[in-house]
Design a protein around this motif. Structure first.
Motif, mmCIF file in Angstrom:
data_model
loop_
_atom_site.group_PDB
_atom_site.id
_atom_site.type_symbol
_atom_site.label_atom_id
_atom_site.label_comp_id
_atom_site.label_asym_id
_atom_site.label_seq_id
_atom_site.Cartn_x
_atom_site.Cartn_y
_atom_site.Cartn_z
ATOM 1 N N MET A 1 0.819 -1.187 0.000
ATOM 2 C CA MET A 1 0.000 0.000 0.000
ATOM 3 C C MET A 1 0.870 1.261 0.000
ATOM 4 O O MET A 1 0.542 2.225 -0.677
ATOM 5 C CB MET A 1 -0.940 -0.002 1.203
ATOM 6 N N TRP A 2 1.946 1.214 0.751
ATOM 7 C CA TRP A 2 2.799 2.406 0.840
ATOM 8 C C TRP A 2 3.285 2.846 -0.543
ATOM 9 O O TRP A 2 3.405 4.024 -0.828
ATOM 10 C CB TRP A 2 3.970 2.150 1.784
ATOM 11 N N GLU A 3 3.549 1.917 -1.407
ATOM 12 C CA GLU A 3 4.087 2.226 -2.732
ATOM 13 C C GLU A 3 3.110 3.008 -3.609
ATOM 14 O O GLU A 3 3.539 3.690 -4.531
ATOM 15 C CB GLU A 3 4.501 0.940 -3.441
ATOM 16 N N ILE A 4 1.803 2.912 -3.367
ATOM 17 C CA ILE A 4 0.844 3.601 -4.239
ATOM 18 C C ILE A 4 0.328 4.915 -3.650
ATOM 19 O O ILE A 4 -0.381 5.644 -4.330
ATOM 20 C CB ILE A 4 -0.346 2.683 -4.608
ATOM 21 N N LEU A 5 0.683 5.241 -2.414
ATOM 22 C CA LEU A 5 0.242 6.510 -1.828
ATOM 23 C C LEU A 5 0.997 7.659 -2.485
ATOM 24 O O LEU A 5 2.220 7.656 -2.535
ATOM 25 C CB LEU A 5 0.483 6.521 -0.316
ATOM 26 N N ASP A 6 0.252 8.643 -2.999
ATOM 27 C CA ASP A 6 0.908 9.768 -3.668
ATOM 28 C C ASP A 6 0.459 11.129 -3.144
ATOM 29 O O ASP A 6 0.976 12.159 -3.570
ATOM 30 C CB ASP A 6 0.699 9.697 -5.182
ATOM 31 N N GLY A 7 -0.521 11.160 -2.250
ATOM 32 C CA GLY A 7 -0.993 12.425 -1.703
ATOM 33 C C GLY A 7 -1.974 13.160 -2.595
ATOM 34 O O GLY A 7 -2.516 14.191 -2.204
ATOM 35 N N ASN A 8 -2.238 12.646 -3.787
ATOM 36 C CA ASN A 8 -3.155 13.311 -4.716
ATOM 37 C C ASN A 8 -4.568 12.756 -4.657
ATOM 38 O O ASN A 8 -5.498 13.362 -5.178
ATOM 39 C CB ASN A 8 -2.640 13.201 -6.152
ATOM 40 N N ARG A 9 -4.743 11.596 -4.039
ATOM 41 C CA ARG A 9 -6.079 10.994 -3.915
ATOM 42 C C ARG A 9 -6.101 10.125 -2.666
ATOM 43 O O ARG A 9 -5.062 9.630 -2.218
ATOM 44 C CB ARG A 9 -6.426 10.173 -5.155
ATOM 45 N N LEU A 10 -7.299 9.962 -2.117
ATOM 46 C CA LEU A 10 -7.446 9.095 -0.949
ATOM 47 C C LEU A 10 -7.313 7.641 -1.392
ATOM 48 O O LEU A 10 -7.856 7.246 -2.427
ATOM 49 C CB LEU A 10 -8.813 9.312 -0.293
ATOM 50 N N THR A 11 -6.574 6.877 -0.631
ATOM 51 C CA THR A 11 -6.382 5.459 -0.911
ATOM 52 C C THR A 11 -6.758 4.696 0.348
ATOM 53 O O THR A 11 -6.173 4.903 1.412
ATOM 54 C CB THR A 11 -4.913 5.173 -1.290
ATOM 55 N N TYR A 12 -7.767 3.837 0.234
ATOM 56 C CA TYR A 12 -8.285 3.107 1.383
ATOM 57 C C TYR A 12 -7.688 1.713 1.458
ATOM 58 O O TYR A 12 -7.543 1.037 0.445
ATOM 59 C CB TYR A 12 -9.814 2.982 1.292
ATOM 60 N N GLY A 13 -7.362 1.296 2.668
ATOM 61 C CA GLY A 13 -6.879 -0.056 2.909
ATOM 62 C C GLY A 13 -7.698 -0.687 4.020
ATOM 63 O O GLY A 13 -8.013 -0.028 5.013
ATOM 64 N N LEU A 14 -8.091 -1.927 3.851
ATOM 65 C CA LEU A 14 -8.848 -2.654 4.870
ATOM 66 C C LEU A 14 -7.993 -3.815 5.365
ATOM 67 O O LEU A 14 -7.517 -4.632 4.573
ATOM 68 C CB LEU A 14 -10.161 -3.188 4.299
ATOM 69 N N ILE A 15 -7.774 -3.839 6.670
ATOM 70 C CA ILE A 15 -6.980 -4.903 7.272
ATOM 71 C C ILE A 15 -7.904 -5.715 8.178
ATOM 72 O O ILE A 15 -8.305 -5.251 9.242
ATOM 73 C CB ILE A 15 -5.807 -4.332 8.088
ATOM 74 N N GLU A 16 -8.281 -6.885 7.731
ATOM 75 C CA GLU A 16 -9.151 -7.778 8.487
ATOM 76 C C GLU A 16 -8.309 -8.523 9.514
ATOM 77 O O GLU A 16 -7.212 -8.977 9.209
ATOM 78 C CB GLU A 16 -9.812 -8.766 7.522
ATOM 79 N N GLU A 17 -8.808 -8.645 10.728
ATOM 80 C CA GLU A 17 -8.088 -9.297 11.831
ATOM 81 C C GLU A 17 -6.681 -8.711 11.972
ATOM 82 O O GLU A 17 -5.674 -9.402 11.889
ATOM 83 C CB GLU A 17 -8.049 -10.811 11.649
ATOM 84 N N TYR A 18 -6.645 -7.428 12.194
ATOM 85 C CA TYR A 18 -5.381 -6.696 12.270
ATOM 86 C C TYR A 18 -4.409 -7.259 13.300
ATOM 87 O O TYR A 18 -3.196 -7.199 13.104
ATOM 88 C CB TYR A 18 -5.652 -5.212 12.534
ATOM 89 N N SER A 19 -4.907 -7.820 14.378
ATOM 90 C CA SER A 19 -3.998 -8.347 15.404
ATOM 91 C C SER A 19 -3.076 -9.426 14.837
ATOM 92 O O SER A 19 -1.969 -9.625 15.345
ATOM 93 C CB SER A 19 -4.784 -8.890 16.599
ATOM 94 N N ASP A 20 -3.488 -10.096 13.764
ATOM 95 C CA ASP A 20 -2.619 -11.099 13.127
ATOM 96 C C ASP A 20 -1.422 -10.463 12.412
ATOM 97 O O ASP A 20 -0.467 -11.144 12.072
ATOM 98 C CB ASP A 20 -3.408 -11.941 12.115
ATOM 99 N N CYS A 21 -1.481 -9.159 12.163
ATOM 100 C CA CYS A 21 -0.394 -8.450 11.477
ATOM 101 C C CYS A 21 0.618 -7.859 12.460
ATOM 102 O O CYS A 21 1.624 -7.298 12.031
ATOM 103 C CB CYS A 21 -0.956 -7.307 10.637
ATOM 104 N N CYS A 22 0.332 -7.935 13.744
ATOM 105 C CA CYS A 22 1.177 -7.306 14.762
ATOM 106 C C CYS A 22 2.020 -8.351 15.480
ATOM 107 O O CYS A 22 1.561 -9.451 15.747
ATOM 108 C CB CYS A 22 0.313 -6.585 15.794
#
Length: 121
Positions: free
Chosen positions: A1-22
């Motif tokens: 996701m970080w690679e596509i953020l450009d500040g010119n448009r909103l970019t939404y990300g959904l992280i299901e069961e986020y605790s599994d990523c921590c």
């Protein structure tokens, strides 16, 4: 996701069961979790809007919970309620007492309020 953020448009990300990523409830490591940490601490500057869900909020990183603009929470076990209630500035017992369809919502630092979202059938 970080690679596509450009500040010119909103970019939404959904992280299901986020605790599994921590790795755990602590702070994300600058060295080991660089991109992950950067999404939570700098993503908004570049149009990143993250939505994360979890059934185990006590395992979510401090960076994510502390940087969350909006938190919705309902009844949960004691350990989870203590962690989330402290972040929302409400009592853990109040959070644990939520009935089905009731949630506390803290929106961008405003006082958390209890909202009945739906009535079970």
């Amino acid at each position: 996701m970080w690679e596509i953020l450009d500040g010119n448009r909103l970019t939404y990300g959904l992280i299901e069961e986020y605790s599994d990523c921590c790795r755990g409830p602590g702070i994300l490591s600058q060295k080991n979790d660089y991109a992950h940490r950067r999404l939570w601490t700098q993503g908004r500057k570049y149009g990143g809007i993250l939505h994360a869900t979890s059934q185990r909020p006590q395992l979510i990183s401090k960076d994510a919970l502390g940087n969350a603009g909006i938190i919705w929470a309902s009844a949960m076990d004691t350990a989870a309620a203590k962690r989330v209630a402290a972040e929302m500035d409400i009592g853990a017992d109040d959070l644990r007492a939520c009935q089905v369809g009731e949630f506390f919502c803290r929106n961008n630092g405003a006082a958390a309020e209890k909202i009945k979202v739906f009535t079970p059938i």
